[in-house]
Design a protein around this motif. Structure first.
Motif, PDB file in Angstrom:
ATOM      1  N   GLY A  92       0.800  -1.231   0.000  1.00  0.00           N
ATOM      2  CA  GLY A  92       0.000   0.000   0.000  1.00  0.00           C
ATOM      3  C   GLY A  92       0.823   1.266   0.000  1.00  0.00           C
ATOM      4  N   VAL A  93       2.077   1.168   0.408  1.00  0.00           N
ATOM      5  CA  VAL A  93       2.856   2.404   0.548  1.00  0.00           C
ATOM      6  C   VAL A  93       3.066   3.056  -0.829  1.00  0.00           C
ATOM      7  CG1 VAL A  93       5.098   1.214   0.454  1.00  0.00           C
ATOM      8  CG2 VAL A  93       4.895   3.408   1.651  1.00  0.00           C
ATOM      9  N   ASN A  94       2.928   4.372  -0.833  1.00  0.00           N
ATOM     10  CA  ASN A  94       2.989   5.116  -2.090  1.00  0.00           C
ATOM     11  C   ASN A  94       4.380   5.742  -2.246  1.00  0.00           C
ATOM     12  OD1 ASN A  94       2.259   6.481  -4.407  1.00  0.00           O
ATOM     13  ND2 ASN A  94       1.163   8.114  -3.313  1.00  0.00           N
ATOM     14  N   ALA A  95       5.109   5.309  -3.255  1.00  0.00           N
ATOM     15  CA  ALA A  95       6.452   5.851  -3.492  1.00  0.00           C
ATOM     16  C   ALA A  95       6.331   7.086  -4.369  1.00  0.00           C
ATOM     17  CB  ALA A  95       7.321   4.801  -4.173  1.00  0.00           C
ATOM     18  N   ILE A  96       6.792   8.209  -3.843  1.00  0.00           N
ATOM     19  CA  ILE A  96       6.659   9.448  -4.629  1.00  0.00           C
ATOM     20  C   ILE A  96       7.993  10.210  -4.710  1.00  0.00           C
ATOM     21  CG2 ILE A  96       4.170   9.857  -4.488  1.00  0.00           C
ATOM     22  CD1 ILE A  96       4.646  11.531  -1.961  1.00  0.00           C
ATOM     23  N   PRO A  97       8.995   9.593  -5.308  1.00  0.00           N
ATOM     24  CA  PRO A  97      10.263  10.314  -5.464  1.00  0.00           C
ATOM     25  C   PRO A  97      10.122  11.358  -6.556  1.00  0.00           C
ATOM     26  CG  PRO A  97      10.329   8.301  -6.716  1.00  0.00           C
ATOM     27  CD  PRO A  97       8.990   8.311  -6.029  1.00  0.00           C
ATOM     28  N   ASP A  98      10.971  12.371  -6.525  1.00  0.00           N
ATOM     29  CA  ASP A  98      10.946  13.309  -7.650  1.00  0.00           C
ATOM     30  C   ASP A  98      11.583  12.613  -8.860  1.00  0.00           C
ATOM     31  OD1 ASP A  98      13.850  13.889  -7.798  1.00  0.00           O
ATOM     32  OD2 ASP A  98      13.512  14.731  -5.807  1.00  0.00           O
ATOM     33  N   GLU A  99      11.358  13.189 -10.026  1.00  0.00           N
ATOM     34  CA  GLU A  99      11.767  12.517 -11.263  1.00  0.00           C
ATOM     35  C   GLU A  99      13.281  12.304 -11.333  1.00  0.00           C
ATOM     36  OE1 GLU A  99       9.574  11.205 -13.165  1.00  0.00           O
ATOM     37  OE2 GLU A  99      10.860  10.562 -14.814  1.00  0.00           O
ATOM     38  N   ARG A 100      14.021  13.300 -10.858  1.00  0.00           N
ATOM     39  CA  ARG A 100      15.489  13.157 -10.946  1.00  0.00           C
ATOM     40  C   ARG A 100      15.968  11.993 -10.085  1.00  0.00           C
ATOM     41  NH1 ARG A 100      19.999  17.011  -8.430  1.00  0.00           N
ATOM     42  NH2 ARG A 100      21.656  15.501  -8.841  1.00  0.00           N
ATOM     43  N   THR A 101      15.405  11.885  -8.882  1.00  0.00           N
ATOM     44  CA  THR A 101      15.796  10.799  -7.985  1.00  0.00           C
ATOM     45  C   THR A 101      15.441   9.450  -8.598  1.00  0.00           C
ATOM     46  OG1 THR A 101      15.455  12.264  -6.130  1.00  0.00           O
ATOM     47  CG2 THR A 101      15.455   9.918  -5.634  1.00  0.00           C
ATOM     48  N   LEU A 102      14.250   9.384  -9.192  1.00  0.00           N
ATOM     49  CA  LEU A 102      13.820   8.143  -9.840  1.00  0.00           C
ATOM     50  C   LEU A 102      14.835   7.724 -10.893  1.00  0.00           C
ATOM     51  CD1 LEU A 102      11.451   6.081 -10.387  1.00  0.00           C
ATOM     52  CD2 LEU A 102      10.696   7.679 -12.163  1.00  0.00           C
ATOM     53  N   ARG A 103      15.184   8.653 -11.770  1.00  0.00           N
ATOM     54  CA  ARG A 103      16.048   8.322 -12.914  1.00  0.00           C
ATOM     55  C   ARG A 103      17.487   8.035 -12.512  1.00  0.00           C
ATOM     56  NH1 ARG A 103      13.576   8.370 -18.052  1.00  0.00           N
ATOM     57  NH2 ARG A 103      11.629   9.520 -17.869  1.00  0.00           N
ATOM     58  N   GLU A 104      18.004   8.837 -11.571  1.00  0.00           N
ATOM     59  CA  GLU A 104      19.428   8.701 -11.241  1.00  0.00           C
ATOM     60  C   GLU A 104      19.707   7.584 -10.251  1.00  0.00           C
ATOM     61  OE1 GLU A 104      21.697  12.233 -10.170  1.00  0.00           O
ATOM     62  OE2 GLU A 104      20.450  13.415 -11.523  1.00  0.00           O
ATOM     63  N   VAL A 105      18.710   7.299  -9.387  1.00  0.00           N
ATOM     64  CA  VAL A 105      18.994   6.358  -8.307  1.00  0.00           C
ATOM     65  C   VAL A 105      18.252   5.035  -8.467  1.00  0.00           C
ATOM     66  CG1 VAL A 105      18.912   6.015  -5.793  1.00  0.00           C
ATOM     67  CG2 VAL A 105      19.418   8.288  -6.723  1.00  0.00           C
ATOM     68  N   TYR A 106      16.961   5.081  -8.667  1.00  0.00           N
ATOM     69  CA  TYR A 106      16.169   3.848  -8.553  1.00  0.00           C
ATOM     70  C   TYR A 106      15.958   3.114  -9.873  1.00  0.00           C
ATOM     71  CZ  TYR A 106      15.884   5.338  -3.829  1.00  0.00           C
ATOM     72  OH  TYR A 106      16.259   5.702  -2.559  1.00  0.00           O
ATOM     73  N   LEU A 107      16.277   3.736 -11.007  1.00  0.00           N
ATOM     74  CA  LEU A 107      16.071   3.052 -12.285  1.00  0.00           C
ATOM     75  C   LEU A 107      17.323   2.526 -12.987  1.00  0.00           C
ATOM     76  CD1 LEU A 107      13.108   4.943 -14.029  1.00  0.00           C
ATOM     77  CD2 LEU A 107      13.061   3.096 -12.370  1.00  0.00           C
ATOM     78  N   PRO A 108      18.515   3.054 -12.748  1.00  0.00           N
ATOM     79  CA  PRO A 108      19.658   2.614 -13.574  1.00  0.00           C
ATOM     80  C   PRO A 108      19.885   1.107 -13.624  1.00  0.00           C
ATOM     81  CG  PRO A 108      20.255   4.592 -12.407  1.00  0.00           C
ATOM     82  CD  PRO A 108      18.905   4.183 -11.875  1.00  0.00           C
ATOM     83  N   ALA A 109      19.659   0.395 -12.543  1.00  0.00           N
ATOM     84  CA  ALA A 109      19.899  -1.057 -12.597  1.00  0.00           C
ATOM     85  C   ALA A 109      18.900  -1.715 -13.550  1.00  0.00           C
ATOM     86  CB  ALA A 109      19.796  -1.668 -11.200  1.00  0.00           C
TER      87      ALA A 109
END
Ligand code: BGC
Length: 883
Positions: free
Chosen positions: A239-256
């Motif tokens: 249920g937890v809603n992850a709401i990172p800003d776009e830069r954080t999403l792209r630079e940190v949580y998506l590269p792998a």
């Protein structure tokens, strides 16, 4: 001491080399951003390239032709099959037809597609239509060290070995997709699943996930990168809603994930349980349609995690391909079953959306050879796989501290060794949740030490003790037979809203019969089955403040009795060894209650006994840390402390004997308040089935430690970003630290951790010199090569992981003081020097620019830092970048 030649020098089998070569050759990888991992794998990619050439030259022409033919025919086959499928048949393919498979369409030779967990070994067989074990006796597999150990090796070759074993064993068990690797980042030390993933750094995870996936898929099995995306806590995981800003999403949580798609051509991706910006991640248009399938050009399948909260329309339209594990009465009731069929018939969802999903499913099936009679058949539990498990475990061990050169232990001098700690004889394979493995065997640390010195004539004596705490202890879970579904021995805890114990408010699981009401008057019941080890009188003891009752096998032993903290309630009962007894403790109160006992022959040694033995020993090895009662799916840890009375016992041992080695096992950071007083500290993760052998080799110097921390070890939980920024709760994760995950946060806040990211010592000593840049001014799309010389200045051969961090000195946005952008593990004989080399491209220099919605490298000055950890920079040099 002569450590063996590093196992990193061992090659993959010819068959796997062939498949790697052909997969790479026949697949058009999206060419953008290949620099995601290029600089890090510079040295090893060269060796991989040469091994591929070699593989081609040793393989028969007909083998090569067969595989090339299969891959080149995939798209034509899809277009031949698709028009022959009815609408109903197509719908049947996009949801489960069992717990772990999607259905077959036999008339077209489309087989059931079988999936299996998990990331560090093929899970035991689960019943076709339920979660019950299928009861097979031939479903044992190699239990590999989890991916945290691979990350700690900082070695793409270890990742390849890991992936190869997993892929070959999955094939041998007739699986088509293996549900791993996991590449979510360790943002929060409390997160129950950190142990399944590859650490806290996006670059490191991206660099290692690529060889892992390639090696899995080289066995004609699809890998599944999971969980897409932002699965960083178990607290209210669905249920937890992850709401990172776009830069954080792209630079940190998506590269792998990006690397998995663009550089490894991963066949499957599993969505995350959590929500992303207000909708379930499995139906997020932004994550799936826009980024994954749009920008990255992903051509494989996106499948759900098991039982997610989605709706038919959004899931169908936003790119979900396969729905798995939904908790409904029949497969027809899945969101992507009858409801989808009806929506298509009513014209609400275009059939073209379904066709796209089916094309992807067929593409995966055809690529991994599901319709190819000559598909590879895999192998399982081979000696080679066991050797690989040991190699990975060895390469992942991190030597955190070695003052006074306590290690390695010299078996000529250290002949009387005391071994203790909760992990000395614990086995971890069958635990942790979906990643559990029914290991063929598991060598515990104690087994490993004993095996080393079992040979006749050995002077070394190993004494094993279980230290008892001076505190009142709950019944140890060694006696429990009740297990949480994650495989962990646990007590079930039920919360009631009325004193008659009729209205249940919720149920959960705890590791020990100890409960803290936290100042609220709580009414609880704690239940478990217990198997005594000795026959005779057991004295049950209840400590706490409130009203307690205790029943065993429905016989009431204690009835609504008031207890106070000052007086422990005791009750004797005769129990028989190996019989199972159902214990149930009820408690109403607002403080802590603990159920303990004294057994006829205590498993535990008193403080007096173990400290006397410690003083007498030449060396003490304490195997402490966590277990899967802590590191497990579905539950986060309540705090970052070592469970039980470990801190107290370690502190006492360190005082008793300075030659005490603290060997931590676990997949997440723990506080180590005694660290300054310890001479020798090691970290071994969960080491897989060969853990004990690997650890014994390191302790006695048959192998030289070469791992480095893939996570920061903070001094205390409050130092970490999610806690300091009050961003850990059931509702939403704002990722308020932005791109400052892990070590980047510690550096920004000037907080000294206990042990920094990238830290790890060796029995050798290394010096760094002569940093050179190929140019001091690079332009857009150029590459800059950074070289340095690493020298082994000791007389012991060993390996060093050299790390490259980058700092953008003139950035217009806040950027970390150091971002890992390369690493290189080199083996050096005594006295030997080697040059390491890293390539940096424009993407390495870039950040995600929210204005242009693209990567941006800004004109200005950059500093390159080369070091042995993020906190131990040895060489620096600057260059400028001009657009
Ligand atoms: C986990 C997945 C796993 C799946 C199937 C879920 O609970 O989150 O990682 O692959 O179960 O067992």
């Amino acid at each position: 001491m002569t450590p063996k030649t590093p196992t990193a020098m061992k090659g993959l089998t010819k068959k796997v080399q062939l498949a790697l070569t052909l997969t790479a050759a026949a697949t058009s990888l999206i060419s953008v951003s290949t620099n995601v991992v290029a600089s890090s794998v510079n040295a090893s990619s060269q060796s991989q390239a040469s091994s591929q050439t070699h593989a081609l030259s040793v393989l028969s022409i007909s083998e090569q032709r067969r595989l090339q033919h299969r891959l080149s025919n995939v798209e034509a086959e899809i277009e031949r099959l698709l028009p022959q499928l009815t609408l109903e048949e197509k719908v049947s393919l996009v949801h489960a037809g069992g717990k772990f498979h999607i259905p077959a369409i036999e008339r077209l030779n489309i087989h059931e597609m079988w999936m299996s967990d998990g990331p560090h070994g093929v899970r035991y067989e689960i019943d076709r239509n339920s979660w019950a074990p299928a009861g097979w006796t031939n479903d044992y597999s190699t239990y590999l060290p989890p991916l945290t150990a691979v990350a700690a090796s900082w070695d793409p070759h270890m990742a390849s070995l890991h992936g190869n074993v997993l892929g070959a064993e999955a094939r041998h068990r007739n699986k088509d997709l293996i549900l791993g690797p996991g590449v979510n980042l360790a943002r929060l030390p409390l997160y129950g699943r950190n142990f399944e993933y590859m650490g806290e750094d996006p670059f490191l995870a991206a660099a290692l996930v690529v060889p892992t996936i390639k090696a899995i898929q080289a066995n004609d099995v699809g890998a599944t990168a999971k969980h897409y995306a932002l699965n960083t806590q178990e607290l209210n995981r669905t249920g937890v809603n992850a709401i990172p800003d776009e830069r954080t999403l792209r630079e940190v949580y998506l590269p792998a994930f990006e690397a998995a798609v663009k550089l490894a051509n991963v066949h499957a991706i599993m969505g995350a349980y959590n929500e992303f910006r207000g909708t379930n991640a499995n139906q997020s248009k932004h994550l799936i349609k826009t980024i994954l399938k749009g920008e990255w050009g992903y051509e494989g399948v996106l499948l759900t995690d098991w039982n997610v909260d989605i709706n038919t329309y959004d899931a169908a339209m936003n790119g979900l391909d396969i729905e798995m594990g939904t908790d409904v009465a029949s497969y027809d009731e899945y969101f992507l079953a009858k409801p989808l069929l009806e929506m298509i018939k009513a014209g609400k969802v275009p059939e073209a959306e379904l066709d796209d999903k089916v094309r992807r499913i067929l593409r995966v099936q055809l690529s991994i050879g599901m319709m190819d009679k000559q598909r590879l058949s895999g192998e399982r539990n081979t000696q080679a796989h066991r050797d690989d498990a040991r190699t990975i475990a060895t390469n992942g061990v991190v030597l955190l501290k070695n003052d006074n050169r306590v290690l390695p232990l010299d078996s000529n001098k250290v002949t009387n060794i005391l071994v203790l700690g909760p992990n000395a004889d614990k086995r971890h394979g069958f635990g942790g949740g979906s990643s559990e493995v029914k290991a063929l065997y598991e060598i515990s640390p104690l087994d490993g030490l004993k095996a080393k010195f079992e040979q006749a004539g050995s002077k070394v004596k190993i004494e094993h003790m279980r230290p008892a705490s001076s505190q009142f202890m709950p019944i140890p879970n060694d006696y429990l037979t009740t297990r949480h579904w994650t495989g962990t021995p646990s007590w079930q805890i039920n919360y009631f809203t009325d004193t008659k114990m009729e209205q249940l408010s919720s149920e959960s699981w705890i590791a020990d019969p100890q409960f803290d009401s936290k100042g609220k008057a709580q009414i609880i019941e704690i239940k478990a089955n217990i198997k005594p080890m000795e026959t005779g009188n057991h004295t049950l003891k209840i400590k706490g403040s409130g009203t307690v009752s205790l029943t065993i096998n429905d016989n009431r032993l204690v009835s609504s009795t008031q207890v106070t903290d000052a007086k422990v309630l005791s009750q004797d009962i005769k129990l028989t060894a190996d019989e199972t007894y159902a214990f149930s403790l009820t408690y109403q109160g607002d403080e802590t209650v603990t159920l303990g006992w004294e057994t006829p022959n205590n498993l535990y040694n008193t403080e007096k006994e173990y400290l006397a033995a410690a003083k007498n020993a030449d060396a003490v090895v304490y195997f402490g840390g966590l277990s899967h009662a802590d590191d497990r799916e579905s539950i986060d840890r309540p705090d970052m402390k070592l469970p039980g009375q470990q801190d107290e016992i370690i502190a006492k041992l360190l005082t008793a004997n300075p030659n005490t080695v603290v060997f931590m096992i676990g997949g997440s950071a723990v506080e180590m308040p005694w660290a300054d007083d310890a001479n020798a500290v090691l970290w071994g993760w969960y080491g897989g089935m060969e853990a004990g052998h690997a650890y014994a080799d390191i302790l006695f110097g048959d192998e030289n430690p070469s791992g480095k921390m893939p996570i920061t070890l903070p001094k205390k939980l409050a130092d970490t970003a999610p806690i300091a920024l009050n961003d850990y709760n059931e509702k939403e994760s704002r990722y308020s630290e932005g791109v400052f995950i892990g070590y980047r946060w510690f550096e920004q806040q000037n907080i000294t951790p206990q042990f920094p990211f990238g830290h790890g010592l060796s029995y050798s000593d290394f010096t760094y010199s002569d940093i050179q840049l190929s140019t001091d001014n690079i332009k857009a799309d150029d590459t800059i090569t950074v070289t340095a010389t690493i020298t082994n200045s000791s007389n012991i051969a060993g390996a060093e992981v050299t790390q490259l961090y980058l700092h953008d000195l003139n950035a217009s946005v806040p950027r970390p003081a150091k971002e890992l952008k390369g690493f290189n593990k080199v083996w050096l004989n005594a006295g030997e020097s080697k040059q390491v080399s890293f390539n940096l491209t424009t993407r390495d220099l870039s950040f995600w620019d929210v204005k242009s919605n693209d990567w941006l490298a800004e004109t200005g000055e950059f500093e390159v830092m080369i070091g042995a950890s993020v906190a131990d920079i040895k060489l620096r040099k600057k260059f400028t970048y001009t657009q």
